[in-house]
Design a protein around this motif. Sequence first.
Motif, PDB file in Angstrom:
ATOM      1  N   THR A  54       0.808  -1.222   0.000  1.00 44.79           N
ATOM      2  CA  THR A  54       0.000   0.000   0.000  1.00 44.79           C
ATOM      3  C   THR A  54       0.842   1.273   0.000  1.00 44.79           C
ATOM      4  O   THR A  54       0.293   2.368   0.099  1.00 44.79           O
ATOM      5  CB  THR A  54      -0.957   0.018   1.213  1.00 44.79           C
ATOM      6  N   GLY A  55       2.160   1.149  -0.076  1.00 42.48           N
ATOM      7  CA  GLY A  55       3.010   2.326  -0.208  1.00 42.48           C
ATOM      8  C   GLY A  55       3.653   2.810   1.069  1.00 42.48           C
ATOM      9  O   GLY A  55       4.088   3.962   1.160  1.00 42.48           O
ATOM     10  N   LYS A  56       3.759   1.924   2.061  1.00 47.15           N
ATOM     11  CA  LYS A  56       4.329   2.342   3.356  1.00 47.15           C
ATOM     12  C   LYS A  56       5.812   2.700   3.217  1.00 47.15           C
ATOM     13  O   LYS A  56       6.270   3.705   3.760  1.00 47.15           O
ATOM     14  CB  LYS A  56       4.133   1.217   4.383  1.00 47.15           C
ATOM     15  N   THR A  57       6.555   1.862   2.493  1.00 47.86           N
ATOM     16  CA  THR A  57       7.985   2.131   2.322  1.00 47.86           C
ATOM     17  C   THR A  57       8.211   3.402   1.515  1.00 47.86           C
ATOM     18  O   THR A  57       9.087   4.214   1.841  1.00 47.86           O
ATOM     19  CB  THR A  57       8.669   0.936   1.622  1.00 47.86           C
ATOM     20  N   GLN A  58       7.402   3.607   0.492  1.00 48.04           N
ATOM     21  CA  GLN A  58       7.524   4.827  -0.308  1.00 48.04           C
ATOM     22  C   GLN A  58       7.251   6.068   0.534  1.00 48.04           C
ATOM     23  O   GLN A  58       7.910   7.099   0.375  1.00 48.04           O
ATOM     24  CB  GLN A  58       6.547   4.790  -1.492  1.00 48.04           C
ATOM     25  N   LEU A  59       6.283   5.969   1.435  1.00 48.11           N
ATOM     26  CA  LEU A  59       5.972   7.106   2.305  1.00 48.11           C
ATOM     27  C   LEU A  59       7.179   7.451   3.171  1.00 48.11           C
ATOM     28  O   LEU A  59       7.581   8.622   3.263  1.00 48.11           O
ATOM     29  CB  LEU A  59       4.764   6.777   3.194  1.00 48.11           C
ATOM     30  N   ALA A  60       7.771   6.451   3.811  1.00 50.64           N
ATOM     31  CA  ALA A  60       8.916   6.686   4.692  1.00 50.64           C
ATOM     32  C   ALA A  60      10.108   7.237   3.916  1.00 50.64           C
ATOM     33  O   ALA A  60      10.744   8.214   4.336  1.00 50.64           O
ATOM     34  CB  ALA A  60       9.293   5.393   5.409  1.00 50.64           C
ATOM     35  N   GLY A  69      17.080  13.878   4.981  1.00 53.21           N
ATOM     36  CA  GLY A  69      17.449  12.987   6.074  1.00 53.21           C
ATOM     37  C   GLY A  69      17.756  11.590   5.579  1.00 53.21           C
ATOM     38  O   GLY A  69      17.685  11.289   4.383  1.00 53.21           O
ATOM     39  N   SER A  70      18.100  10.722   6.521  1.00 52.61           N
ATOM     40  CA  SER A  70      18.418   9.330   6.190  1.00 52.61           C
ATOM     41  C   SER A  70      17.214   8.443   6.476  1.00 52.61           C
ATOM     42  O   SER A  70      16.357   8.769   7.297  1.00 52.61           O
ATOM     43  CB  SER A  70      19.621   8.852   7.001  1.00 52.61           C
ATOM     44  N   HIS A  71      17.167   7.320   5.786  1.00 54.48           N
ATOM     45  CA  HIS A  71      16.063   6.376   5.934  1.00 54.48           C
ATOM     46  C   HIS A  71      16.621   4.967   6.056  1.00 54.48           C
ATOM     47  O   HIS A  71      17.545   4.590   5.324  1.00 54.48           O
ATOM     48  CB  HIS A  71      15.135   6.462   4.722  1.00 54.48           C
ATOM     49  N   LYS A  72      16.094   4.227   7.013  1.00 53.62           N
ATOM     50  CA  LYS A  72      16.472   2.819   7.142  1.00 53.62           C
ATOM     51  C   LYS A  72      15.212   1.980   7.350  1.00 53.62           C
ATOM     52  O   LYS A  72      14.211   2.466   7.888  1.00 53.62           O
ATOM     53  CB  LYS A  72      17.448   2.614   8.314  1.00 53.62           C
ATOM     54  N   ARG A  73      15.323   0.746   6.925  1.00 52.03           N
ATOM     55  CA  ARG A  73      14.176  -0.167   7.022  1.00 52.03           C
ATOM     56  C   ARG A  73      14.617  -1.459   7.685  1.00 52.03           C
ATOM     57  O   ARG A  73      15.671  -2.005   7.353  1.00 52.03           O
ATOM     58  CB  ARG A  73      13.629  -0.453   5.621  1.00 52.03           C
ATOM     59  N   ILE A  74      13.816  -1.920   8.634  1.00 52.50           N
ATOM     60  CA  ILE A  74      14.058  -3.219   9.269  1.00 52.50           C
ATOM     61  C   ILE A  74      12.842  -4.094   9.033  1.00 52.50           C
ATOM     62  O   ILE A  74      11.708  -3.681   9.301  1.00 52.50           O
ATOM     63  CB  ILE A  74      14.268  -3.107  10.791  1.00 52.50           C
ATOM     64  N   MET A 149      12.017   9.652  13.701  1.00 53.52           N
ATOM     65  CA  MET A 149      10.637   9.175  13.651  1.00 53.52           C
ATOM     66  C   MET A 149      10.612   7.706  13.270  1.00 53.52           C
ATOM     67  O   MET A 149      11.315   7.276  12.346  1.00 53.52           O
ATOM     68  CB  MET A 149       9.855  10.000  12.610  1.00 53.52           C
ATOM     69  N   VAL A 150       9.819   6.937  13.986  1.00 51.15           N
ATOM     70  CA  VAL A 150       9.582   5.539  13.654  1.00 51.15           C
ATOM     71  C   VAL A 150       8.238   5.432  12.957  1.00 51.15           C
ATOM     72  O   VAL A 150       7.220   5.914  13.467  1.00 51.15           O
ATOM     73  CB  VAL A 150       9.586   4.647  14.914  1.00 51.15           C
ATOM     74  N   ILE A 151       8.250   4.838  11.763  1.00 50.13           N
ATOM     75  CA  ILE A 151       7.004   4.472  11.087  1.00 50.13           C
ATOM     76  C   ILE A 151       6.934   2.951  11.137  1.00 50.13           C
ATOM     77  O   ILE A 151       7.704   2.265  10.454  1.00 50.13           O
ATOM     78  CB  ILE A 151       6.959   4.977   9.639  1.00 50.13           C
ATOM     79  N   ALA A 152       6.061   2.434  11.980  1.00 45.93           N
ATOM     80  CA  ALA A 152       5.942   0.986  12.139  1.00 45.93           C
ATOM     81  C   ALA A 152       4.689   0.496  11.427  1.00 45.93           C
ATOM     82  O   ALA A 152       3.690   1.213  11.338  1.00 45.93           O
ATOM     83  CB  ALA A 152       5.886   0.619  13.621  1.00 45.93           C
TER      84      ALA A 152
END
Length: 324
Positions: A54-60, A69-74, A149-152
């Motif tokens: 649904t586009g969660k990664t694209q939003l972050a 800023g920097s972006h990381k994904r776990i 910011m954490v987007i979970a």
Amino acid sequence: MPLSQPQAEWFAATFKKLVDTVGGVVLGKEDIITLAFITMLAEGHLLLEDAPGTGKTQLAKSMAATVQGSHKRIQFTPDLLPSDVTGVTVYDQQKNEFSFHKGAVFASILLADEINRASPKTQSALLEVMEEGRVTAEGESHEVDRPFMVIATQNPVEQAGTYRLPEAQLDRFLMKTSIGYPGVVQTIDILAGAANRDASARISPVITTNAIAEMIDLAGTVHVAPAVLQYIAELADHTRGNKDARLGVSVRGAMALARAAKARAASRGRNYVLPDDVEDLARPVLAHRIVLDPEAEFNGVSGEDIVDKAIAEVSAPQEREVSA
């Protein structure tokens, strides 16, 4: 010093640029993008309950790109360790000393994908950094940069092999919402650009992370009249007295609503909070903090229902009581 009107106008113009820029990538979701940036500017964290794709990664990634800023994904999994999230102290034989290797939380925006698939021990590794903005390892504190910011995300459909987030963890999220699938028109636009898999890479920064930190500080200076504070307190108290709630909104939840309302007011070019700011944010800020009575939950009652009832039954202050 209270937010001046020229500062409020600059804040609103910059906020609109941020939302419009991300809106060029995450199509048809301006309301969700607005909530996400309000969360960032209130120094909070966002929980998205959504199906995959649904586009969660694209939003972050897009939000991180707009603020330089920097972006990381776990990807949270049952075997993920707390040190994989926060970092680990290791011995350096060459220097003959221990050094801290930073984990994924040291980023402007961390996407914690399917957070409910990790064990409670790993989930709890985020508690300190989400609340206090630092990680403690071997007795030493390591500050994260601003903004942080954490987007979970969590999948509401597939529950096998998941661990339900405890109330203490849910309370750390300023807002909970969902992106949802795009409409047909937006889907066609997405399909037309399918050759470019990472649309966020096209985004040019709107402002720097230092400017975002300044906006966060400015949002904190927005005026909140005593009548509005009383309104927030009465809304929280009403949820605690609802017969369908086993646990109502905490003081932390009421504080979160006040912070979010300040950021929303500034994003509208105002230096004071209106009851409308509180009411528009009450559901995403408060509903996930309410623990329902099991029988009420079985009967289909939701946290949103309890918040809606509080808004309907608690009298809002008049505008003349709230202006700066």
